[in-house]
Write a protein that holds these residues in place. Sequence first.
Motif, PDB file in Angstrom:
ATOM      1  N   ASP A 156      23.009   3.651  43.768  1.00 23.78           N
ATOM      2  CA  ASP A 156      23.066   5.116  43.878  1.00 23.78           C
ATOM      3  C   ASP A 156      24.484   5.565  44.215  1.00 23.78           C
ATOM      4  OD1 ASP A 156      20.394   5.065  43.373  1.00 23.78           O
ATOM      5  OD2 ASP A 156      19.761   5.408  45.442  1.00 23.78           O
ATOM      6  N   GLY A 157      25.197   4.742  45.021  1.00 20.27           N
ATOM      7  CA  GLY A 157      26.583   5.052  45.355  1.00 20.27           C
ATOM      8  C   GLY A 157      27.437   5.132  44.093  1.00 20.27           C
ATOM      9  N   ALA A 158      27.149   4.241  43.138  1.00 21.99           N
ATOM     10  CA  ALA A 158      27.909   4.245  41.882  1.00 21.99           C
ATOM     11  C   ALA A 158      27.662   5.545  41.105  1.00 21.99           C
ATOM     12  CB  ALA A 158      27.523   3.033  41.032  1.00 21.99           C
ATOM     13  N   VAL A 159      26.411   6.029  41.128  1.00 26.65           N
ATOM     14  CA  VAL A 159      26.106   7.300  40.450  1.00 26.65           C
ATOM     15  C   VAL A 159      26.900   8.449  41.083  1.00 26.65           C
ATOM     16  CG1 VAL A 159      24.271   8.961  39.904  1.00 26.65           C
ATOM     17  CG2 VAL A 159      23.799   6.505  39.806  1.00 26.65           C
ATOM     18  N   ASN A 171      24.589  16.989  35.213  1.00 26.92           N
ATOM     19  CA  ASN A 171      23.773  17.250  36.393  1.00 26.92           C
ATOM     20  C   ASN A 171      22.392  16.622  36.266  1.00 26.92           C
ATOM     21  OD1 ASN A 171      24.632  19.032  38.749  1.00 26.92           O
ATOM     22  ND2 ASN A 171      25.574  20.128  37.030  1.00 26.92           N
ATOM     23  N   LEU A 172      21.728  16.884  35.144  1.00 29.60           N
ATOM     24  CA  LEU A 172      20.356  16.394  34.982  1.00 29.60           C
ATOM     25  C   LEU A 172      20.332  14.874  34.839  1.00 29.60           C
ATOM     26  CD1 LEU A 172      18.761  19.106  32.692  1.00 29.60           C
ATOM     27  CD2 LEU A 172      18.757  18.933  35.181  1.00 29.60           C
ATOM     28  N   ASP A 173      21.330  14.340  34.134  1.00 34.14           N
ATOM     29  CA  ASP A 173      21.426  12.890  33.971  1.00 34.14           C
ATOM     30  C   ASP A 173      21.587  12.224  35.338  1.00 34.14           C
ATOM     31  OD1 ASP A 173      21.803  10.417  32.578  1.00 34.14           O
ATOM     32  OD2 ASP A 173      23.949  10.608  32.947  1.00 34.14           O
ATOM     33  N   MET A 174      22.446  12.812  36.184  1.00 28.00           N
ATOM     34  CA  MET A 174      22.665  12.257  37.521  1.00 28.00           C
ATOM     35  C   MET A 174      21.367  12.272  38.332  1.00 28.00           C
ATOM     36  SD  MET A 174      25.266  13.600  40.499  1.00 28.00           S
ATOM     37  CE  MET A 174      24.487  15.199  40.699  1.00 28.00           C
ATOM     38  N   LYS A 224      18.968   4.464  32.678  1.00 29.49           N
ATOM     39  CA  LYS A 224      19.998   5.149  31.911  1.00 29.49           C
ATOM     40  C   LYS A 224      19.417   5.893  30.695  1.00 29.49           C
ATOM     41  CE  LYS A 224      24.693   3.866  30.611  1.00 29.49           C
ATOM     42  NZ  LYS A 224      25.631   2.724  30.680  1.00 29.49           N
ATOM     43  N   VAL A 225      18.641   5.175  29.896  1.00 25.48           N
ATOM     44  CA  VAL A 225      18.149   5.735  28.636  1.00 25.48           C
ATOM     45  C   VAL A 225      17.201   6.900  28.893  1.00 25.48           C
ATOM     46  CG1 VAL A 225      16.869   5.236  26.525  1.00 25.48           C
ATOM     47  CG2 VAL A 225      18.428   3.525  27.492  1.00 25.48           C
ATOM     48  N   ARG A 262      15.631  12.541  28.993  1.00 24.19           N
ATOM     49  CA  ARG A 262      14.955  13.579  29.762  1.00 24.19           C
ATOM     50  C   ARG A 262      15.884  14.787  29.954  1.00 24.19           C
ATOM     51  NH1 ARG A 262      10.680  15.748  30.507  1.00 24.19           N
ATOM     52  NH2 ARG A 262      10.255  16.492  32.591  1.00 24.19           N
ATOM     53  N   ALA A 263      17.178  14.516  30.202  1.00 29.66           N
ATOM     54  CA  ALA A 263      18.139  15.601  30.396  1.00 29.66           C
ATOM     55  C   ALA A 263      18.216  16.461  29.136  1.00 29.66           C
ATOM     56  CB  ALA A 263      19.511  15.034  30.747  1.00 29.66           C
ATOM     57  N   ARG A 264      18.331  15.824  27.975  1.00 35.59           N
ATOM     58  CA  ARG A 264      18.418  16.584  26.717  1.00 35.59           C
ATOM     59  C   ARG A 264      17.160  17.404  26.478  1.00 35.59           C
ATOM     60  NH1 ARG A 264      23.509  17.426  25.567  1.00 35.59           N
ATOM     61  NH2 ARG A 264      24.696  15.493  25.624  1.00 35.59           N
TER      62      ARG A 264
END
Lengths: 268, 321
Positions: free
Chosen positions: A10-13, B97-100, B109-110, B115-117
Motif C-alpha cells: 500500500d505504501g508503494a501505491v 484517483n479511482l485506480d488508486m 492492477k487489472v 473498474r476505474a474506466r
Amino acid sequence: MSRIAAALGDGAVIAKRNLIKIKRVPDILIFVLISPIMFVLLFAYVFGGSIDIPGGSYREFLIAGIFAQTVVFGATFTGVGLADDMQKGIINRFRSLPMSRAAVVVGRTASDVVYNVLSLIIMALSGLVVGWRIHNGFASALAAFGLLLLFAYAISWIMAFVGLIVPSVEVINNAGFMVIFPLTFVANTFVPSQNLPTPLRVFAEWNPVSAVTQAAREGFGNLPVGTPEPTGWALESPVLYTLIWTLVIIAIFAPLSVRRYRTMAHRR
Amino acid sequence: MTNIIEARGLVKHYGEVKALDGLDVSVPEGTILGLLGPNGAGKTTAVSILTTLTSADAGSATVAGADVFSSPGEVRKRIGLSGQYAAVDEHLTGFENLDMIGRLYRLGKVTSRQRARELLDRFDLADAADRPVKTYSGGMRRRLDLAGALVAETPVLFLDEPTSGLDPRSRIELWAIIGELVARGTTLLLTTQYLEEADRLADDILVIDHGKAIAHGTANRLKDMVGGERIEVTVGDHDLSNARSVMSTFSLGEMQVDERNRHLVVPVSGGAAALTQALRSLDGAGVEVRDVMLRRPTLDDVFLTLTGHAAEEEESVEELV
C-alpha cells in the motif's frame, strides 16, 4: 498478507501518488533542483575564498558537506507533505479504506527518497563544474551516496512525526528550520570542526551530520593528506556511527509516526 | 430482515460539546436510511463512528456483521464512504484517483483499472478521465468522490451530505445515480439536511437533533405525525389581524404566522372544501388574499413540530456569519 507486506504494498501505491504530484506541480521540483546549485555556488565562491583547508581545496572539502546539508533539509518535504495531506479530504478516504495504517507515512518517506536522489544528481553535477572530483573510484562513491540517502531517509521519519503533530503546514517549515539549521551548521559540513570553540566542537564531533559528511568525504576521496584528522570515535568510524544513528532514528520514529497517524483525531 | 447497520447508544463528546447523546441506528439490508438533521445535529459524527474514522465514548455498533470498535479493518473492507468534502486528490486525474482507490481496496492492477474506466463512464466523467481533478467543477468532483465509494462494490455505503453545496442540476443528477444504486440492492446510509432529499431517496428517515434521535419512520409516517393538510395564505398590507381571526376558526392546531410577509400556515382538514370555505370567509371579512395554496405537510413541518426550529435555519445563520 502480513502487516509488513501490506504496509509496503500500500505504501508503494501512496508513493506513486506522491510522485505523480511531483510531475504535476513542477514548482516543487524546481525548488529541489535550484537550491542545491545555489548552495554550491554560494559556498564555493562567496565563502570559499576566505576558508583555508590545510592540505586540500575548499571546494573539494565543501561538496560532501553540502550533500549532507541538502538531503537533511530535504526531509522537511516529508513533514510538509504529510501535514498537507492531513488537512485534505483525501486523508478521510484513506482512513476509511482497508489499507495498511502505515502506508501513508511509509509511502511519503519512500517518495521523498526520489527528491533526494534528484537533488544529489544535480549537486554532484554542479560540484563537478566547480572543481569537485571523485578520487576513490566509482563503487566507493556510490556507497557514499547510498549512505547519504539512508541517513536522509531516517531524518525523513523524524520530520514525518513532526508533520503529524503540527497543526499546519506553515508551522513545519519554521520548526524544521529551527532544528535543521543548527544541526547542519554546527558540524564539519562547511568548516573543519577543529576550529570551533570547545562546546560547539564537542557537539560537532558527535553530530551525526558530521559523521555522514565525514563518511562521504572518505568515500569520495576528498580528504587528501594534510587535511586535519578528526578526533573522537564518531568521526573516526563515521560509517558505523552514521548507520547506528540511522537505525536508532528509524526504530524510534517509524513506530511513533505510524501510531500517531493511527490515533490521529478526525480533524474537522 | 437483518440489520446491516446496527448501533446502540452511541455517545461522543468533543470537549464540552455532546455531539452524540445515545443515538441508536438500524438499517435493514437493501434499504436506505436518511439521517436527517440540521448542521451540528451529529450526522457527520455518527457517520465517522460507523465508518471507523472516529471512536465513540460509549455504545456499540456493527456494520455488515463486523464490530466497528473491535474489528475496524473488517468493517473497512465492507464499506464505501463518500464524504461531504470531496475526498479526492486534486493533482491526480479522475482515472488515477479511482485506480488508486481500487489498489488500496486490493482489487489488483487489472481489476482496478477496469473498474476505474467503468465508473468514469457511468458517472459521465469519461471525457475528463485523464485531466487532473483540479480542473473539475464542483459537481464533477462530487461525482468522482461518489464513484470512489463504489470502486469495490461493497455491500454498505455511507454518503455524508452527498449533495450539499451543489447546484440544482448536479443535485438531480446525483439523485438519479443514488437511485440506481439502491435498485441494485446496496444498503445505504445517507445524511442530509435537505428535507426534499430525504423525502425523495430514503425508505426510512431518522430525524436527529442535538445528537439524539427525535423521530423515526417513513416520510409519510412522519408527515402524518404532524397532521393533515395546510392552507397557506398571504394577505394584503393591513389585513393580517383580520385574517388571523378568520383562519383561527378553521385551524386544527397552532397557526404559524409570519408577520413581516403577512403569511399564515394553517393546519386544516377537509381538503379543497376547507379551502373554498376559508376563501369565502376571508372575502366576507374584507381580507385581500394575495396568494393561497393547499398542501400536504412537508418534512419541514415535521421538523418544526418536533424541534421547534426549522431544519435549515442553522445553516442559513452560518451562511450569514
